[in-house]
Design a protein around this motif. Structure first.
Motif, mmCIF file in Angstrom:
data_model
loop_
_atom_site.group_PDB
_atom_site.id
_atom_site.type_symbol
_atom_site.label_atom_id
_atom_site.label_comp_id
_atom_site.label_asym_id
_atom_site.label_seq_id
_atom_site.Cartn_x
_atom_site.Cartn_y
_atom_site.Cartn_z
ATOM 1 N N ASN A 43 9.269 -5.421 -2.320
ATOM 2 C CA ASN A 43 8.131 -6.300 -2.531
ATOM 3 C C ASN A 43 6.831 -5.488 -2.577
ATOM 4 N N PHE A 44 6.752 -4.484 -1.714
ATOM 5 C CA PHE A 44 5.574 -3.606 -1.640
ATOM 6 C C PHE A 44 5.361 -2.900 -2.984
ATOM 7 N N ALA A 45 6.446 -2.308 -3.493
ATOM 8 C CA ALA A 45 6.348 -1.576 -4.765
ATOM 9 C C ALA A 45 5.966 -2.522 -5.902
ATOM 10 N N LYS A 46 6.517 -3.732 -5.847
ATOM 11 C CA LYS A 46 6.249 -4.697 -6.906
ATOM 12 C C LYS A 46 4.775 -5.116 -6.923
ATOM 13 N N LEU A 47 4.201 -5.263 -5.719
ATOM 14 C CA LEU A 47 2.789 -5.636 -5.624
ATOM 15 C C LEU A 47 1.907 -4.630 -6.350
ATOM 16 N N ILE A 48 2.245 -3.343 -6.192
ATOM 17 C CA ILE A 48 1.443 -2.299 -6.834
ATOM 18 C C ILE A 48 1.703 -2.291 -8.334
ATOM 19 N N GLU A 49 2.999 -2.347 -8.676
ATOM 20 C CA GLU A 49 3.388 -2.301 -10.084
ATOM 21 C C GLU A 49 2.748 -3.458 -10.861
ATOM 22 N N ALA A 50 2.718 -4.655 -10.240
ATOM 23 C CA ALA A 50 2.170 -5.829 -10.915
ATOM 24 C C ALA A 50 0.643 -5.874 -10.797
ATOM 25 N N GLU A 51 0.070 -4.814 -10.200
ATOM 26 C CA GLU A 51 -1.376 -4.699 -10.034
ATOM 27 C C GLU A 51 -1.976 -5.849 -9.251
ATOM 28 N N LYS A 52 -1.186 -6.372 -8.276
ATOM 29 C CA LYS A 52 -1.730 -7.435 -7.411
ATOM 30 C C LYS A 52 -2.590 -6.812 -6.312
ATOM 31 N N VAL A 53 -2.248 -5.572 -5.946
ATOM 32 C CA VAL A 53 -3.024 -4.832 -4.950
ATOM 33 C C VAL A 53 -3.262 -3.451 -5.561
ATOM 34 N N THR A 54 -4.443 -2.879 -5.370
ATOM 35 C CA THR A 54 -4.643 -1.523 -5.904
ATOM 36 C C THR A 54 -3.817 -0.559 -5.055
ATOM 37 N N ALA A 55 -3.379 0.532 -5.678
ATOM 38 C CA ALA A 55 -2.545 1.489 -4.947
ATOM 39 C C ALA A 55 -3.299 2.026 -3.736
ATOM 40 N N SER A 56 -4.593 2.248 -3.883
ATOM 41 C CA SER A 56 -5.326 2.843 -2.762
ATOM 42 C C SER A 56 -5.401 1.878 -1.574
ATOM 43 N N ILE A 57 -5.602 0.596 -1.849
ATOM 44 C CA ILE A 57 -5.622 -0.399 -0.762
ATOM 45 C C ILE A 57 -4.216 -0.553 -0.165
#
Ligand code: ADP
Ligand code: MG
Length: 484
Positions: A377-391
């Motif tokens: 789920n964590f990886a998906k959040l970043i991949e889908a640009e729901k959260v910025t990678a830095s945050i």
């Protein structure tokens, strides 16, 4: 061109791998590392008259597993031999080893260099036992002997003279350590003496075929020493040849203090070990079924994982090298890519966050606090640009490490970390950002376009990292250009 550039270095290794069996090679004495001296010595380790050795199944199976992993031919029948010599740490007066009929023959190991894999030939692998440890630097008057190590099972891997430099030796030892750890037959720890090697070194003029006379540096127990011994020895041999001398076949000792090698013995007075078949042990028989069963227990090996990561997952060489370093870590990563489309984001998470976290907390991947579901789920959040990678890395990851049971997407929502893509809210922020920096706005509008980075940084700060960078950039540009 220096004289040293005219020559090519040729190296062959004899690597000793101490196996992590519970008991010794030929009796049931324990093998625990660091036990108090001479506490793991029965009458068999002490070689009392009339005592008899017995083979250790794990010793034999470990040898066969390593042989299978390296593509060796496994001998259906191999034999033990006696290698006779006198030394205080060898109570029997001989070492049980394999001379004429070793358990594994041929094969190769792939070593990883900067530009990819190189294949190093294996001559054979044989089983043997370790000697005790002589200690010369504790008592001022006496040499002490600890026999706990006497009889500990070893494998000796003898390579073809295929290595060409200290870097390749380093890569070979690294690959060997990785392999024995993947197979779970040894910890491969050079610092604790679980892996040692004898380094055979010769030089020849570049372009010539015939191998030069070699010297063997004994018992090198760290990569740093191996490198220094090789550098010293190559220079010594070339200097000797260039000044019209001849290299004599010798066994050498490397002294780490002076950084030099010195002769232990020359070929003329080489040991005569008087090898002969060990009469107290039967031949080692491995039938096809056992070999097949052992083969079935082999895990995915480093090279095939590397190839899968690079060719199938399209990860970079460097990423793949890091991901395959440790078996459990590699398999855990692989497991988390199976139902996920975010392979690159997953790889980044494993490399940038999970691995450093594990090493900082001295934990193995089995103890990692996030579940597979949470990782995916964590990886998906970043991949889908729901959260910025830095945050995700700086805020969400530490929050998850507190042992949160919810999914990262839920935690991100609770903590207000989801990317802000609400355009009216973002527009207000952009306005505020420009209003707060009138000087920079003017400079930008006078042509200093590089300030865009500054505005982006300010906007990110004001939004605590939640502003969607694409949308934020677009709004900034629009507003700045309208005023222009
Ligand atoms: P021995 O049994 O006498 O110790 P081997 O001929 O079996 O010697 O070789 C032992 C090791 O020395 C092997 O790793 C082999 O690759 C290496 N070796 C043999 N000849 C050379 C050479 N000319 N230069 C460097 N290494 C060599
Ligand atoms: Mg040898």
């Amino acid at each position: 061109m220096s004289i040293y550039d005219k020559y090519e270095t040729i190296i062959g290794l004899e690597v000793h791998v101490q196996l992590s069996t519970k008991s010794k090679a030929f009796c049931s004495d324990a093998t625990t590392f660091g036990a108090s001296p001479n506490s793991q010595v029965s009458i068999i380790s002490l070689a009392h008259p009339g005592t008899l050795p017995r083979t250790n199944k794990t010793h034999i199976h470990s040898a066969a597993k390593l042989g299978l992993a390296l593509g060796c031919k496994i001998s259906p029948e191999s034999r033990f031999d006696r290698k006779n010599y006198f030394y205080a740490d060898l109570p029997k007066g001989y070492q049980i080893t394999q001379d004429r009929m070793p358990i594994c023959v041929g094969g190769s190991l792939d070593i990883l260099l900067k530009d990819g894999f190189r294949n190093i030939g294996i001559h054979h692998i044989h089983m043997e036992e370790d000697a005790g440890k002589s200690i010369h630097d504790v008592d001022p008057k006496y040499s002490l002997v600890d026999l706990n190590r006497a009889g500990v099972p070893l494998l000796e891997v003898v390579t073809e003279p295929d290595l060409r430099s200290a870097e390749e030796v380093d890569a070979f030892m690294t690959a060997m350590r990785q392999m024995v750890r993947y197979l779970d037959i040894s910890d491969g720890n050079m610092e604790e003496g679980s892996m040692r090697c004898d380094v055979n070194i010769s030089v020849r003029l570049k372009g010539t075929e015939k191998l030069g006379e070699r010297c063997e540096v004994k018992n090198v127990n760290s990569m740093k020493f191996a490198r220094r011994a090789i550098d010293f020895e190559v220079k010594r041999q070339i200097d000797l040849l260039e000044s019209g001398g001849r290299v004599l076949q010798q066994t050498l000792n490397f002294d780490p203090v002076s950084g030099t090698t010195s002769p232990l013995r020359s070929k003329e007075n080489a040991h005569d070990y008087r090898y002969f078949p060990e009469p107290d042990l039967p031949p080692v028989v491995l039938d096809e079924n056992v070999i097949r069963e052992l083969k079935a227990t082999l895990p995915a090996l480093p090279k095939s994982l590397y190839q899968q990561f690079v060719h199938e997952f399209k990860l970079s060489h460097d990423d793949a090298v890091i991901l395959i370093e440790d078996r459990d870590f590699a398999l855990y990563f692989l497991g988390n890519t199976q139902q996920s489309k975010s392979v690159k984001a997953t790889a980044n998470l494993f490399i940038n966050k999970i691995r450093p976290w594990l090493s900082e907390h001295k934990k193995s991947i089995a103890d990692f606090p996030m579940s597979d579901k949470q990782i995916q789920n964590f990886a998906k959040l970043i991949e889908a640009e729901k959260v910025t990678a830095s945050i995700a890395y700086s805020k969400l990851f530490p929050a998850m490490m507190e042992g949160k049971k919810e999914l990262p997407s839920e935690v991100a929502e609770q903590l207000g970390l989801l990317k802000n893509t609400d355009s009216s809210e973002l527009e207000a922020l952009v306005d505020a950002c420009l209003a707060a920096n009138p000087k920079e706005v003017k400079a930008y509008q006078n042509g200093k376009k590089k300030l865009m980075g500054f505005f982006m940084g300010e906007l990110m700060k004001m939004s605590r990292g939640t502003a969607d960078p694409k949308m934020g950039g677009k709004l900034l540009r629009e507003k700045l250009d309208i005023r222009y």
